[in-house]
Scaffold this motif. Structure first.
Motif, PDB file in Angstrom:
ATOM      1  N   ALA A 120      95.524  74.527  28.287  1.00  0.00           N
ATOM      2  CA  ALA A 120      94.546  73.550  28.524  1.00  0.00           C
ATOM      3  C   ALA A 120      94.600  72.179  28.537  1.00  0.00           C
ATOM      4  O   ALA A 120      93.901  71.522  29.451  1.00  0.00           O
ATOM      5  N   GLU A 136      84.671  78.798  35.294  1.00  0.00           N
ATOM      6  CA  GLU A 136      84.070  79.836  34.478  1.00  0.00           C
ATOM      7  C   GLU A 136      82.572  80.088  34.848  1.00  0.00           C
ATOM      8  O   GLU A 136      82.110  81.319  35.110  1.00  0.00           O
ATOM      9  N   ARG A 144      86.104  78.240  25.586  1.00  0.00           N
ATOM     10  CA  ARG A 144      87.038  79.150  25.757  1.00  0.00           C
ATOM     11  C   ARG A 144      88.321  78.414  26.682  1.00  0.00           C
ATOM     12  O   ARG A 144      89.366  78.797  26.663  1.00  0.00           O
ATOM     13  N   ALA A 145      87.692  77.417  27.521  1.00  0.00           N
ATOM     14  CA  ALA A 145      88.608  76.537  28.153  1.00  0.00           C
ATOM     15  C   ALA A 145      89.716  75.835  27.418  1.00  0.00           C
ATOM     16  O   ALA A 145      90.848  75.819  27.507  1.00  0.00           O
ATOM     17  N   GLU A 184      88.191  74.011  34.079  1.00  0.00           N
ATOM     18  CA  GLU A 184      88.322  75.307  33.886  1.00  0.00           C
ATOM     19  C   GLU A 184      86.917  75.937  33.564  1.00  0.00           C
ATOM     20  O   GLU A 184      86.710  77.067  33.853  1.00  0.00           O
ATOM     21  N   ARG A 226      90.894  76.715  24.570  1.00  0.00           N
ATOM     22  CA  ARG A 226      91.397  77.425  23.766  1.00  0.00           C
ATOM     23  C   ARG A 226      92.712  77.945  24.558  1.00  0.00           C
ATOM     24  O   ARG A 226      93.471  78.781  24.382  1.00  0.00           O
ATOM     25  N   ARG A 227      92.732  77.777  26.059  1.00  0.00           N
ATOM     26  CA  ARG A 227      93.867  78.288  26.762  1.00  0.00           C
ATOM     27  C   ARG A 227      95.039  77.604  26.601  1.00  0.00           C
ATOM     28  O   ARG A 227      95.054  76.413  26.218  1.00  0.00           O
TER      29      ARG A 227
END
Length: 473
Positions: A141, A353, A134-135, A349, A137-138
């Motif tokens: 990132a 999380e 998920r990080a 990141e 895909r920011r």
């Protein structure tokens, strides 16, 4: 040859010269070539560079240019000659003998009781993988991260430490070892003494020595670092830095007694010294209460605190933090900028999380239960298979048992014999800055696959000890 000659023409002339020389012969100096061929220094430099690129010559700074070894007929590449580096390098060698594995990587099938990380089955692998995905895909990132670390991550670290620590007191690092290296170089100058517990973490000794510091040991007992000995050591050495592990000390598992925690800070403050608190095991308790870090009760900037997520999570989650107040933080930020600018943003990141999820607390609790059970199994096996060895009792946190060996046993020899029988343990002599007072082993219970491996590993260790015989022991 006139002044208009090109470097290519000079290179051709030198090839003719090379054909009359033998491998290893020295070419005329640049000054001699300039005089003989009536060319400028730049022309000589370009010609020599061209011949070096072709493999015809090798240059040794401070020595000269030599005919290269020719192995073309056999189709072999010429062996590199790096002897010149011995002269060029200074005496600032990095001492890794305490942290390098002298026996090399263990062969397949070896039971790992020497590791400093938890087994894959104890890692929150699924949560880590999902968080990192998920990080990545920011939208931001791959942007540059702040030098001090993401503010949200610094806030979480400040909350974990507690007390009056604020996010601006936190510097995110690439794991605990990076934090130690930054702190040692920022706080003390080369040649300075640094007080360390005896025994202590070998990689801290290596980092201190790489920074040019001189480790001076201070004894421990069952309650941790001895304040009386610490005061004497500060007075005798003039040291301005103490490195210590107050909670679940590596390798002994000792926890600094409550009455001593204030004493240690008082002694350091009276000596005008910093305390570098390595709190690597904050998330490695075995289910009981974990003491507050020293920095949480320090209001004068005496303590520089190190923490890390690597041990309770996974070896490649290289995220840690330094906590400090005052000018020392600015000094450490400066060292960080010189070293690597910042820690990679996707990893920060992902760590943020993971730490912010309720699953992290569940992981820490389940990990503590597993470590407590493994520790008990290991201790029981040691009682059965190694009756002559003694320990200070079960630790209440951490990843290891510290074992004193029977009189006359060489810990290094025993560790080697154990490796031959398929179990890896750590010789205790690695954990002392000077001569060890007795032979010890550090035996880990977190890196093995399961409890049955721990039992089998101790059985093999017992067989290795028996196999040494009276003469070797």
């Amino acid at each position: 040859m006139n002044d208009g000659s090109t470097s290519g023409e000079l290179a051709d002339s030198l090839r003719t010269l090379l054909s009359r020389l033998s491998p290893g012969d020295r070419l005329p100096s640049s000054r001699e070539l300039i005089k003989e061929y009536r060319v400028g220094p730049a022309t000589v430099a370009r010609a020599i560079a061209a011949l070096a690129a072709e493999g015809e010559v090798v240059t040794r700074p401070g020595s000269g240019t030599y005919v290269a070894q020719r192995n073309r007929l056999r189709g072999e590449a010429a062996a590199a000659d790096t002897d010149w580096q011995t002269v060029a390098l200074t005496d600032r060698a990095v001492d890794t003998h305490l942290i390098a594995e002298p026996l090399g990587p263990p062969p397949a099938g070896t039971i790992d009781m020497d590791g400093g990380y938890v087994h894959r089955s104890l890692q929150p692998t699924r949560a880590l993988s999902a968080a990192l995905a998920r990080a990545a895909r920011r939208p931001d990132a791959w942007d540059r991260a702040p030098a001090g670390g993401l503010m949200a991550l610094r806030t979480v670290f400040a909350r974990i430490v507690g007390g009056s620590v604020a996010p601006q007191d936190v510097l995110v690092t690439a794991g605990g070892q990076s934090a130690l290296s930054i702190a040692f170089r920022a706080i003390a100058g080369p040649g300075s003494p640094v007080l360390v517990e005896s025994p202590t973490y070998p990689r801290a000794l290596a980092a201190a020595r790489a920074a040019g510091l001189r480790p001076v040991p201070v004894p421990l007992d069952a309650d941790g670092l001895r304040p009386d000995m610490l005061a004497d050591a500060f007075a005798m050495t003039g040291a301005r830095l103490l490195y210590c592990q107050p909670t679940f000390h590596n390798p002994t598992g000792t926890v600094l007694a409550p009455q001593r925690r204030r004493q240690i800070l008082d002694v350091a403050r009276a000596s005008g010294a910093f305390v570098l608190e390595d709190d690597f095991a904050r998330h490695l308790g075995h289910g009981g209460a974990v003491p507050r870090p020293l920095v949480a009760d320090d209001h004068d900037g005496t303590v520089v605190h190190v923490t890390s997520l690597t041990k309770p999570a996974a070896p490649s989650l290289r995220i840690g933090a330094l906590v400090a107040r005052g000018p020392v933080m600015e000094r450490m930020r400066a060292v960080r900028l010189v070293d690597d600018f910042f820690v990679t943003r996707p990893l920060q990141e992902a760590a943020l999380e993971v730490l912010s999820s309720p699953s992290w607390d569940r992981h820490v609790r389940s990990l503590g239960t597993a470590l407590r059970e493994r520790c008990a199994v290991l201790a029981a096996a040691i009682d059965q298979e190694l009756p002559g060895a003694t320990s200070a009792g079960l630790p209440t946190g951490g990843l290891h048992l510290w074992l004193r060996l029977p009189s006359g046993v060489d810990d290094t020899v025993l560790a080697g014999a154990a490796r031959q029988r398929g179990v890896a343990v750590s010789a205790g002599s690695r954990y002392f800055a000077t001569e060890p007072p007795a032979a010890h082993l550090r035996i880990g219970f977190a890196a093995a696959a399961d409890q049955s491996e721990l039992t089998e590993g101790v059985r093999r260790l017992g067989a290795a000890l028996t196999g040494l015989g009276p003469r070797e022991a």
